[in-house]
Scaffold this active site. Structure first.
Site, PDB file in Angstrom:
ATOM      1  N   LYS A   2      53.609  30.576  23.983  1.00  0.00           N
ATOM      2  CA  LYS A   2      52.839  31.536  24.771  1.00  0.00           C
ATOM      3  C   LYS A   2      51.351  31.465  24.397  1.00  0.00           C
ATOM      4  O   LYS A   2      51.035  31.303  23.219  1.00  0.00           O
ATOM      5  CB  LYS A   2      53.375  32.944  24.467  1.00  0.00           C
ATOM      6  CG  LYS A   2      52.743  34.054  25.260  1.00  0.00           C
ATOM      7  CD  LYS A   2      53.235  35.433  24.806  1.00  0.00           C
ATOM      8  CE  LYS A   2      52.387  35.989  23.677  1.00  0.00           C
ATOM      9  NZ  LYS A   2      51.966  37.396  23.822  1.00  0.00           N
TER      10      LYS A   2
ATOM     11  N   LYS B 251      46.317  35.778  22.088  1.00  0.00           N
ATOM     12  CA  LYS B 251      44.924  35.979  21.676  1.00  0.00           C
ATOM     13  C   LYS B 251      44.753  35.813  20.175  1.00  0.00           C
ATOM     14  O   LYS B 251      43.644  35.608  19.716  1.00  0.00           O
ATOM     15  CB  LYS B 251      44.383  37.311  22.181  1.00  0.00           C
ATOM     16  CG  LYS B 251      45.082  38.564  21.722  1.00  0.00           C
ATOM     17  CD  LYS B 251      44.242  39.755  22.139  1.00  0.00           C
ATOM     18  CE  LYS B 251      44.985  40.795  22.934  1.00  0.00           C
ATOM     19  NZ  LYS B 251      45.987  41.532  22.162  1.00  0.00           N
TER      20      LYS B 251
ATOM     21  N   LYS C  28      55.943  37.622  14.360  1.00  0.00           N
ATOM     22  CA  LYS C  28      54.761  38.108  13.633  1.00  0.00           C
ATOM     23  C   LYS C  28      55.029  38.188  12.140  1.00  0.00           C
ATOM     24  O   LYS C  28      54.121  37.969  11.344  1.00  0.00           O
ATOM     25  CB  LYS C  28      54.279  39.451  14.191  1.00  0.00           C
ATOM     26  CG  LYS C  28      53.646  39.297  15.564  1.00  0.00           C
ATOM     27  CD  LYS C  28      52.706  40.421  15.930  1.00  0.00           C
ATOM     28  CE  LYS C  28      52.074  40.132  17.295  1.00  0.00           C
ATOM     29  NZ  LYS C  28      51.208  41.183  17.782  1.00  0.00           N
TER      30      LYS C  28
HETATM   31  P1  ATP Z   1      48.790  39.321  20.155  1.00  0.00           P
HETATM   32  O1  ATP Z   1      48.586  37.848  20.186  1.00  0.00           O
HETATM   33  O2  ATP Z   1      47.806  40.086  19.305  1.00  0.00           O
HETATM   34  O3  ATP Z   1      50.224  39.746  19.975  1.00  0.00           O
HETATM   35  P2  ATP Z   1      49.030  39.550  22.975  1.00  0.00           P
HETATM   36  O4  ATP Z   1      47.932  38.975  23.785  1.00  0.00           O
HETATM   37  O5  ATP Z   1      50.338  38.848  22.923  1.00  0.00           O
HETATM   38  O6  ATP Z   1      48.417  39.812  21.561  1.00  0.00           O
HETATM   39  P3  ATP Z   1      48.757  42.308  24.040  1.00  0.00           P
HETATM   40  O7  ATP Z   1      47.324  42.368  24.015  1.00  0.00           O
HETATM   41  O8  ATP Z   1      49.346  43.521  23.471  1.00  0.00           O
HETATM   42  O9  ATP Z   1      49.447  41.045  23.332  1.00  0.00           O
HETATM   43  O10 ATP Z   1      49.288  42.084  25.511  1.00  0.00           O
HETATM   44  C1  ATP Z   1      48.881  42.878  26.568  1.00  0.00           C
HETATM   45  C2  ATP Z   1      49.653  42.481  27.788  1.00  0.00           C
HETATM   46  O11 ATP Z   1      49.411  41.096  28.122  1.00  0.00           O
HETATM   47  C3  ATP Z   1      51.169  42.617  27.640  1.00  0.00           C
HETATM   48  O12 ATP Z   1      51.692  43.187  28.827  1.00  0.00           O
HETATM   49  C4  ATP Z   1      51.646  41.209  27.480  1.00  0.00           C
HETATM   50  O13 ATP Z   1      52.971  41.033  27.977  1.00  0.00           O
HETATM   51  C5  ATP Z   1      50.651  40.436  28.328  1.00  0.00           C
HETATM   52  N1  ATP Z   1      50.511  39.054  27.864  1.00  0.00           N
HETATM   53  C6  ATP Z   1      50.084  38.648  26.644  1.00  0.00           C
HETATM   54  N2  ATP Z   1      50.052  37.305  26.568  1.00  0.00           N
HETATM   55  C7  ATP Z   1      50.499  36.841  27.781  1.00  0.00           C
HETATM   56  C8  ATP Z   1      50.704  35.523  28.326  1.00  0.00           C
HETATM   57  N3  ATP Z   1      50.443  34.445  27.618  1.00  0.00           N
HETATM   58  N4  ATP Z   1      51.156  35.425  29.596  1.00  0.00           N
HETATM   59  C9  ATP Z   1      51.408  36.540  30.332  1.00  0.00           C
HETATM   60  N5  ATP Z   1      51.240  37.806  29.872  1.00  0.00           N
HETATM   61  C10 ATP Z   1      50.787  37.963  28.614  1.00  0.00           C
END
Ligand code: ATP
Ligand code: LTN
Length: 333
Positions: free
Chosen positions: A197, A200, A115
């Site tokens: 990965k 969002k 980040k």
């Molecule tokens: P950002 O991109 O803003 O960091 P994010 O989607 O990675 O957001 P969170 O919204 O905080 O992060 O994630 C919420 C949950 O979803 C966490 O438990 C994270 O491990 C899971 N998660 C996020 N992206 C994935 C993915 N691509 N595959 C599986 N689990 C995910």
């Protein structure tokens, strides 16, 4: 323990529209803990501001994330659903834990490295100390298990180290939590670059399938997904795109990789991609319908937030007071 029950805690940031990665890696699994555990599921708005947020969007997404929790099967009668900033003990314990977290530990966190590279103009102290706030979230409830996607494992491990360090100085303060990572769906990859990965906050909307995308959009995005030049649907090294699509298909259908390989033997990628899009759209349709109903009643969502925050605050205060007492802070009655 609360009564006879062990405790489960997890959180999702209202930092963007939720993806099928968030769904398959985390939220979909949350409901499976509701019977056996006392569950706290938090919308972590304080974590979200470690990167710049538009205030109107943050506010709207906080409601949306709570509504999605419920639409994904979390009954507010059985789970404590609430917003992080409504329970001040999170920020208070985070400050204390900051003083028990080492600069070197935080420097090794891969999410911080990623980040800070992506937001080079805003490498703020909150982004760096983010894991201490996450540790506070978890430790405040004397949590036993933390269901998360694999990207969060490192943060939960740091939380365990902080808890153990604190317990060594002040015995029996915190329960040391375990991360619970799903077998399948722990890391859903980007459809545009399957070595990354699905996130969002990715700028490319074709890389992401959102939980709230309509059927045609879901099918179109899967049709465009990056694959490889072979045409055989099989799970193998070097086939990141197909491996990811097979994982998604497996998550939605419960089929094994061998079953999927057999089902699509003799079919090209086009047929397979369409099938993945269809099972995904079918699975999300009821979630979307329920979500729309819930979001239409803002007063009810606010009532749920309030109730959740009151309940969470009761347990959080107990741990915070214990910590403050042990540290030597003067307690007024
Ligand atoms: P950002 O991109 O803003 O960091 P994010 O989607 O990675 O957001 P969170 O919204 O905080 O992060 O994630 C919420 C949950 O979803 C966490 O438990 C994270 O491990 C899971 N998660 C996020 N992206 C994935 C993915 N691509 N595959 C599986 N689990 C995910
Ligand atoms: N850091 C997580 C979100 C999060 C969380 C938590 C997850 C904040 N606090 C406590 C589990 C437990 C993320 O970025 N996905």
């Amino acid at each position: 323990m609360i009564g006879e029950q062990k405790i489960c805690f997890s959180g999702v940031q209202p930092s963007g529209n939720l993806t099928i990665g968030n769904y398959l890696g985390a939220i979909r699994n949350f409901a499976t803990f509701s019977e056996a555990y006392k569950c706290f599921y938090c919308v972590v708005d304080e974590h979200a501001i470690t990167v710049r947020q538009n205030p109107a969007d943050l506010r709207r997404r906080t409601y949306e994330t709570l509504a999605l929790y419920m639409a994904c099967g979390l009954d507010p009668e059985k789970n404590t659903l609430y917003v992080q900033s409504h329970v001040p003990a999170h920020a208070e314990l985070a400050w204390i834990l900051n003083c028990y977290t080492m600069f070197g530990e935080l420097s090794r966190m891969t999410q911080f490295k990623d980040k800070s590279a992506r937001h080079a103009d805003n490498v703020n102290a909150g982004l760096f100390t983010y894991p201490a706030l996450m540790a506070a979230d978890i430790l405040l409830y004397q949590t036993d298990v933390v269901p998360v996607g694999i990207d969060q494992k490192q943060h939960v491990e740091l939380c365990r180290n902080i808890a153990e360090r604190f317990n060594q100085i002040f015995p029996d303060t915190f329960t040391v939590p375990e991360p619970i990572i799903p077998q399948s769906g722990k890391k859903i990859m980007s459809l545009a670059d399957p070595t990354k990965k699905m996130s969002k906050s990715d700028e490319n909307p074709n890389a992401i399938v959102y939980i709230l995308d309509d059927r045609d959009t879901i099918i179109r995005k899967f049709r465009r997904a990056v694959t490889d030049s072979e045409t055989v649907v099989r799970f193998a090294d070097g086939k990141d795109g197909i491996n990811n699509l097979m994982t998604i298909y497996a998550c939605f259908t419960g089929k094994t990789m061998e079953e999927i390989e057999r089902e699509f033997a003799g079919h090209g990628y086009g047929d397979f991609k369409l099938a993945v899009g269809e099972v995904c759209a079918d699975a999300l349709a009821p979630v979307q319908a329920r979500y729309r109903e819930l979001l239409a009643d803002k007063a009810d969502l606010e009532a749920q937030m309030k109730r959740g925050a009151e309940e969470a605050a009761y347990y959080a205060r107990k741990t915070l007071s214990k910590v403050q007492r042990k540290l030597g802070f003067v307690q007024l009655r």
